[in-house]
Design an enzyme around this catalytic site. Sequence first.
Site, PDB file in Angstrom:
ATOM      1  N   ASN A  45       0.655  -1.085   0.040  1.00  0.00           N
ATOM      2  CA  ASN A  45      -0.124   0.070   0.025  1.00  0.00           C
ATOM      3  C   ASN A  45       0.953   1.053  -0.056  1.00  0.00           C
ATOM      4  O   ASN A  45       1.868   1.322   0.867  1.00  0.00           O
ATOM      5  CB  ASN A  45      -0.793   0.049   1.292  1.00  0.00           C
ATOM      6  N   TYR A  56      -6.067  14.817  -2.945  1.00  0.00           N
ATOM      7  CA  TYR A  56      -6.315  14.124  -1.758  1.00  0.00           C
ATOM      8  C   TYR A  56      -5.791  14.871  -0.623  1.00  0.00           C
ATOM      9  O   TYR A  56      -4.889  15.701  -0.702  1.00  0.00           O
ATOM     10  CB  TYR A  56      -5.251  12.887  -1.912  1.00  0.00           C
ATOM     11  N   GLU A  91     -11.020  12.650   5.767  1.00  0.00           N
ATOM     12  CA  GLU A  91     -10.138  12.473   4.644  1.00  0.00           C
ATOM     13  C   GLU A  91     -11.132  12.531   3.340  1.00  0.00           C
ATOM     14  O   GLU A  91     -12.079  11.980   3.067  1.00  0.00           O
ATOM     15  CB  GLU A  91      -9.713  11.053   4.796  1.00  0.00           C
ATOM     16  N   GLU A 141      -2.005   6.866  -5.886  1.00  0.00           N
ATOM     17  CA  GLU A 141      -1.929   5.844  -4.875  1.00  0.00           C
ATOM     18  C   GLU A 141      -1.972   4.523  -5.630  1.00  0.00           C
ATOM     19  O   GLU A 141      -2.574   4.142  -6.462  1.00  0.00           O
ATOM     20  CB  GLU A 141      -3.304   5.989  -3.902  1.00  0.00           C
TER      21      GLU A 141
END
Length: 233
Positions: free
Chosen positions: A81, A114, A123, A220
């Site tokens: 991740n 983001y 978020e 991401e």
Amino acid sequence: MVSFSRIALAAAAITGAAALPTNATDTEGLGLLVGRAGTPSSEGNHGGYFYSWWTDNAAQATYTNLNGGQYSLSWSGNNGNLVGGKGWNPGTASRNINYSGTYQPNGNSYLAIYGWTRNPLIEYYVVESYGSYNPSSAAQKKGTVNCNGANYDILETTRTNQPSIDGTKTFQQFWSVRNPKKQPGGQISGSVNFSCHVTAWRNVGMNLGSSHYYQIVATEGYKSSGSATITVS
């Protein structure tokens, strides 16, 4: 899975050079940090912009700060991740954000505006493009909006006891997901009037916090591979 970000960096902004972990070195002039599993997590200022980079070190990932608002990222191994990019700290509800470059994901990945707010802790994502996974598929749809001539699905999710900029917390995620997405796999560019999304979120009862933390154009990846070179302005 709706979100795969795992930001767990210090809450306060780092001014000047990034604080490097013990397994990192900084290649002067490039902002390239080299660690045992690729580029170690870091955030700070580079080239007149704020950057944030985080990885769980499960993938081989290299993040590089280039001149001005440009960064590059490559990752491989179909594991782990990671998320990183350049932008501003603090963010704002009224910024017009431009991006251009190349985005070539193989699997689960986003290219998005983001950021985070506090009071309350939120978020948020404005997803411009994505790889094999559409984040709209596992979130509560609240409406749609047209911003900059494009349609976006508005969505909300709750993250329960998950990592955040303030440690393990329960918080809301706000989403605008471009529909249809900008196609990945090569050249990509666009403009995002963030205030259009903030207004649309507010109109369906999704209110950002009163205090903005960072706001970046992020790449991401989750259990995937790919590369991106993005310039932010």
